[in-house]
Motif scaffolding. Structure first.
Motif, PDB file in Angstrom:
ATOM      1  N   GLY A   1       0.806  -1.211   0.000  1.00 28.68           N
ATOM      2  CA  GLY A   1       0.000   0.000   0.000  1.00 28.68           C
ATOM      3  C   GLY A   1       0.839   1.261   0.000  1.00 28.68           C
TER       4      GLY A   1
ATOM      5  N   ALA B   1      -2.964  -4.857  -2.578  1.00 33.74           N
ATOM      6  CA  ALA B   1      -2.627  -3.586  -1.931  1.00 33.74           C
ATOM      7  C   ALA B   1      -1.932  -2.650  -2.916  1.00 33.74           C
TER       8      ALA B   1
ATOM      9  N   LEU C   1      -4.559  -1.455  -5.562  1.00 29.48           N
ATOM     10  CA  LEU C   1      -5.504  -0.473  -5.027  1.00 29.48           C
ATOM     11  C   LEU C   1      -4.840   0.866  -4.726  1.00 29.48           C
ATOM     12  N   SER C   2      -3.573   0.831  -4.387  1.00 33.77           N
ATOM     13  CA  SER C   2      -2.869   2.056  -4.015  1.00 33.77           C
ATOM     14  C   SER C   2      -2.454   2.883  -5.221  1.00 33.77           C
TER      15      SER C   2
ATOM     16  N   ALA D   1      -5.953   0.625   0.710  1.00 32.43           N
ATOM     17  CA  ALA D   1      -5.153  -0.442   0.102  1.00 32.43           C
ATOM     18  C   ALA D   1      -4.607  -1.397   1.162  1.00 32.43           C
TER      19      ALA D   1
END
Length: 288
Positions: free
Chosen positions: A57, A87, A90-91, A121
């Protein structure tokens, strides 16, 4: 038509070349691990994956889709876990940060959005890891970097550097071709027409934004960011679209990871997380 082809080719080359350093260093790292590490070191890497979503993330927020491509390659070799991969996906968000900066968006607003993406994330990555292992009773496979060699149908007995260059070249050509086709289609449709599909309706708006965000092309993140800055879509739809916008990471995942059902599951999880968090943000009335 010639103008569109020239513009498409120019953008394709520009976007794809940016990935080369990330791809090369990723494959170089993987080759070094394959050639030099023993079972003890591999186990340490695997165990470190338990906190992988935290690092995924944090690192994924960098404004380069090369991180998502690198993460997909590492996941195909089982160097990182599924939670870490999600992660990173999503980040990261392709062109969001450069557009915010160019549009002179307040630094406080930018940091709030980036911070929200990082937190979402990390939480989602750990949640995915928990569900994957404890609910679906799946077990992360042992690190097998050689699977990338087998998938690329190349001989990796040529040394670390040459093998890394081979992998980089093959995946770069693949990305180049796919990116060209996607960019050409988007150029034909037009970004203005693409924007029409958005509706600022609760849930529906987030679902549509997330679908557009899944398009592995910088145009999708550009459209979503510009629509948000123009006030056409809200913070929820914006976040949904940008959370799932993993750049070429999904392309690399489908190219290198043999388990297509798993790939589809990862993409579905990415989409689900994007819509879920976007709806939550919208329901809570969060404004960045």
């Amino acid at each position: 038509m010639i103008h569109i082809l020239e513009h498409t080719l120019s953008h394709t080359i520009e976007d794809s070349v940016k990935l080369l350093p990330f791809l090369f260093f990723t494959y170089l790292l993987m080759e070094l691990l394959e050639h030099t590490t023993g079972g003890k070191v591999q186990n340490k890497i695997k165990n470190a994956g338990k906190v992988g979503p935290l690092w995924g993330g944090l690192l994924g927020i960098m404004p380069q889709c090369g991180f998502s491509a690198a993460a997909a390659s590492l996941y195909a070799g089982r160097v990182i876990t599924v939670g870490t991969l999600l992660a990173v996906f999503l980040s990261t968000s392709d062109e969001m940060l450069p557009i915010f900066i160019s549009e002179a968006v307040a630094p406080a607003t930018i940091f709030k959005i980036l911070g929200a993406k990082v937190c979402i994330a990390i939480i989602s990555g750990f949640l995915a890891e928990l569900v994957y292992v404890n609910v679906f009773k799946k077990k992360e496979k042992d690190m097998d970097i050689h699977v990338v060699c087998e998938e690329e149908h190349c001989s990796c007995e040529d040394g670390v550097l040459k093998s890394a260059l081979k992998h980089t070249f093959k995946i770069f050509i693949y990305i180049l071709l796919i990116t060209f086709m996607l960019t050409f289609v988007i150029e034909l449709i037009g970004e203005d027409q693409l924007a029409v599909v958005f509706q600022d309706i609760p849930v529906v708006g987030e679902m549509i934004a997330a679908l557009v965000g899944l398009i592995p092309n910088c145009a999708s993140s550009v459209v979503i960011t510009e629509l948000y800055l123009s006030g056409i879509i809200g913070a929820g739809a914006m976040m949904s679209g940008l959370l799932v916008n993993a750049g070429v990471g999904l392309l690399v995942l489908f190219r290198l990871n043999r388990d297509w059902k798993q790939n589809v599951g990862i993409m579905a999880a990415l989409y689900g997380f994007g819509v879920f968090w976007g709806v939550i943000i919208e329901l809570l009335g969060i404004v960045f």
